[in-house]
Each structure stands twice: as C-alpha cells, then as structure tokens.
Design a protein around this motif. Sequence first.
Motif, PDB file in Angstrom:
ATOM      1  N   TYR A 132      39.814  37.551  29.505  1.00 51.42           N
ATOM      2  CA  TYR A 132      39.516  38.751  30.287  1.00 51.42           C
ATOM      3  C   TYR A 132      40.048  39.998  29.593  1.00 51.42           C
ATOM      4  CZ  TYR A 132      44.359  38.068  31.889  1.00 51.42           C
ATOM      5  OH  TYR A 132      45.721  37.896  31.936  1.00 51.42           O
ATOM      6  N   ASN A 133      39.349  41.100  29.812  1.00 50.84           N
ATOM      7  CA  ASN A 133      39.733  42.400  29.278  1.00 50.84           C
ATOM      8  C   ASN A 133      40.637  43.080  30.297  1.00 50.84           C
ATOM      9  OD1 ASN A 133      39.797  45.179  28.535  1.00 50.84           O
ATOM     10  ND2 ASN A 133      37.880  44.936  27.409  1.00 50.84           N
ATOM     11  N   LYS A 134      41.886  43.332  29.901  1.00 49.78           N
ATOM     12  CA  LYS A 134      42.871  43.876  30.839  1.00 49.78           C
ATOM     13  C   LYS A 134      42.557  45.307  31.254  1.00 49.78           C
ATOM     14  CE  LYS A 134      46.648  40.924  29.187  1.00 49.78           C
ATOM     15  NZ  LYS A 134      47.999  40.888  28.593  1.00 49.78           N
ATOM     16  N   ASP A 135      41.691  45.996  30.522  1.00 52.72           N
ATOM     17  CA  ASP A 135      41.285  47.343  30.940  1.00 52.72           C
ATOM     18  C   ASP A 135      40.504  47.304  32.248  1.00 52.72           C
ATOM     19  OD1 ASP A 135      42.474  48.416  28.704  1.00 52.72           O
ATOM     20  OD2 ASP A 135      40.602  48.592  27.547  1.00 52.72           O
ATOM     21  N   TYR A 136      39.822  46.178  32.494  1.00 50.27           N
ATOM     22  CA  TYR A 136      39.022  46.037  33.713  1.00 50.27           C
ATOM     23  C   TYR A 136      39.621  45.036  34.695  1.00 50.27           C
ATOM     24  CZ  TYR A 136      35.712  47.944  30.305  1.00 50.27           C
ATOM     25  OH  TYR A 136      35.118  48.703  29.332  1.00 50.27           O
ATOM     26  N   VAL A 137      40.326  44.057  34.172  1.00 50.91           N
ATOM     27  CA  VAL A 137      40.886  42.982  35.012  1.00 50.91           C
ATOM     28  C   VAL A 137      42.382  42.858  34.671  1.00 50.91           C
ATOM     29  CG1 VAL A 137      40.666  40.568  35.722  1.00 50.91           C
ATOM     30  CG2 VAL A 137      38.657  41.801  34.892  1.00 50.91           C
ATOM     31  N   PRO A 138      43.240  43.610  35.365  1.00 53.49           N
ATOM     32  CA  PRO A 138      44.668  43.555  35.050  1.00 53.49           C
ATOM     33  C   PRO A 138      45.281  42.174  35.258  1.00 53.49           C
ATOM     34  CG  PRO A 138      44.149  45.473  36.405  1.00 53.49           C
ATOM     35  CD  PRO A 138      42.931  44.612  36.391  1.00 53.49           C
ATOM     36  N   GLU A 139      44.830  41.475  36.292  1.00 49.73           N
ATOM     37  CA  GLU A 139      45.318  40.128  36.581  1.00 49.73           C
ATOM     38  C   GLU A 139      44.126  39.193  36.732  1.00 49.73           C
ATOM     39  OE1 GLU A 139      48.395  38.975  36.662  1.00 49.73           O
ATOM     40  OE2 GLU A 139      49.238  40.945  36.186  1.00 49.73           O
TER      41      GLU A 139
END
Length: 391
Positions: A132-139
């Motif tokens: 997952y891309n943390k820019d869009y999905v922090p967790e």
Amino acid sequence: MRKLLIVVMVLTTLLIFAQTKLTIWCSEKQVDILQRLAEEFKAKYGVTVEVQYVNFSDIKPKFLTAAPEGQGADIIVGAHDWVGELVANGLLEPIPNFAELTQFFSSGLNAFSYGGRLYGLPYALEAIALIYNKDYVPEPPKTVEDMIKIAKEIDAEFAGEVRGLIFPVTTFYFVVPFIFGHGGYVFKDTPAGLDVRDIGLANEGAIKGAKLLKRLVDEKVVDPADNYQIMDSMFKEGKAAMIINGPWAIKDYKDAGIDYGVALIPELEPGLVARPFVGVQGFMVNAKSTNKLLAIEFLTNFIAKRDTMYRLYLADPRLPARKDVLELVKDNPDVVAFTLSAGNGIPMPNVPQMGFVWGAMDDALNLIVNGKATPEEALKNAVERIKAQIQ
C-alpha cells in the motif's frame, strides 16, 4: 557394542569425506555466496565444492538429461515445484530427518515433501501480500470489508486519477488467497502426499472465494481488464493506493520513491485469513550421484546451520526459511510482513499435474469476472477440464 558403533560411525564419516569433490548447479544470485561457503567448507573438511552457474530456467531440463546418466551436479538449487517430476524420474535423494529441521518453517518443509518424504532443504520462501501507498493509506486494512471501503473512498476522492485497489483478477495466482482462505484447494493434501484425483477448486469454499471476486468487480472496486503490468506501473507512478504483489517488486517501488508499506492480505472475515501460494527455493541432492552421502552431509551439517542460512539471506535477501534467521532480520518490516503472509499460505503443488491447473483456472476467472458464467458453472467446468487432462 557401543565401541563398535562408534568405530562404524567414524569409518562411515571417513568414507564420506574420502570423496573429494562436490558439484553444485545454481543460478546467478547464489553463485558468489556459495563459492565463499565452498572455500570455507574445503578449508574445514578438505573437500572441494565446485559451484557452477546455470541459467535458472536451464537447471531442471539440464539435470533431467544429465542425472539419469550419472552425470551433472551432485546438488542443484531450484524451486520446490520441480520435486514431483524429479522424484517421479528417480532423480532426487530423500533428506533424512535431522535436529535443525525444527527451526525451519513448516511451509518450506511441506513444499519440498513428496509422498511423506523430504526431498529438499529450503532456504528461501516467497508469497504475495498487500502493498500500500502510505500517501493514501496510512494504515493497512485488517479485513476485506475495510479494504473495499478504503478503495471506494479513494476512487471517489480522486475520480479515477488514483485507483484504490488493483490486482490481476483473471490470474489464478493472485486470486488464490481468496479461494484458499475460504477452504478451496488444488489437490487434497494427505499423509501420503497430494491426491491429484481430489480437486477442491469447485467446492463450497472455492465458490465463495470466486463470488467475492465477482463482488469486487460488480462494485467497481477492481477492473477485470487489469493485468500485472497495469498494476505494477500504476503503483510505481503513485497512481494506485493498494495492490497485491510479491517481494520481487519491492526494489522497483523503492527506486520509484514510493512511500510504501507491506501487510498481510486482509482477513476475508474476522479470523479467516487469506492463504496465498507459497513458493520455495532450496537445495536438492542427485539420487544418481556417487557423492550423495557427502552431499547430504554438506547440506545437513553445513548449509542448514543458522549462521550459514543468515549469510545466504544477506547475499540473496529473500524471505528466510528458518525461523531464527527471521528473528535476526526482524528490523526489516517488508521481510517480516511477506514472511508472515507465507506463513499463512499453502505451498504451490509440487506435482507435474499442476501444469494443467493454470490455464483452466485463468479461463474460469475470465468467464466469472466478465459475467459469462456463474462461479459455480465456471469452476465446475474448470475442474472437469483439469481432471480430463490428468487422465
């Protein structure tokens, strides 16, 4: 009697190490580290180990030709799904039980087992996970319902410029976690080995997994036109929030500057884990070799040790097959997450009949996601096709 046993053991060891040379075939990634280990083994035991580079795709066919003639490598390094064909041709020597095996993940040992016997020493695992891309999905999401909710929110917010979830929904390998997690299986696992007559790809669990896939398509969470190349390129471009992929892709995502994370594929239901295919790399012994006793000694008393396996990991950083090696690298969250995913997984069947499964299941998935057949119809036909080809 005890003195006699000691004498016999000493004489056996002397006889084994009187053989002066072992040959190993391996692919490019293992050459340098195995050559260094070979030098250490020779310095300690006086036995020459010659490490020869062979293209990975050529190792098995070359071995199939050479080994029956008593030629070729004493040890080959390759994939666990070679085992069934090589054992059927009488070319692999079983590896006896030894104390260090308790330190290996069961998924790795099961992958190299055939007919209740172990035919390879695993050193690296491989399985897909959620990236997952943390820019869009922090967790990362914990359940499939959470994943669907997050994906829909991202799709709505970015109006198609960024996709919430992408994975190849018509490729069986990437859909397996949903099918196996609900109770589907390829061939029934029995104490005597895999029963290729018992195919579980149209049972209740498999159908439930296929219906989940169809739901993702119907609710426009995923697009049936997506393939691996689309998924991979969009994630590298920062245009995908969540994908399902393997550790082989991580370097490219790092190089692309993506702030990514790796997590387990979300639970299908609370407490019901996704179960991906597990691939395993390992060492196998030539049953036709005159040096097979020495080869087994080399693997069980040298290669299998924790420190040696750790050095193999450092040289070729794939998911470690030993539990205590994972402990040594637990500060690497990517390796830990992928290894935990492999721990939930099921080894890819190591029998030749698996070759009939891929096309039949990919075709069935195409029919399902494009609405041309129900999950029940498509999977039933796929199983009938596989059985007919096996027969």
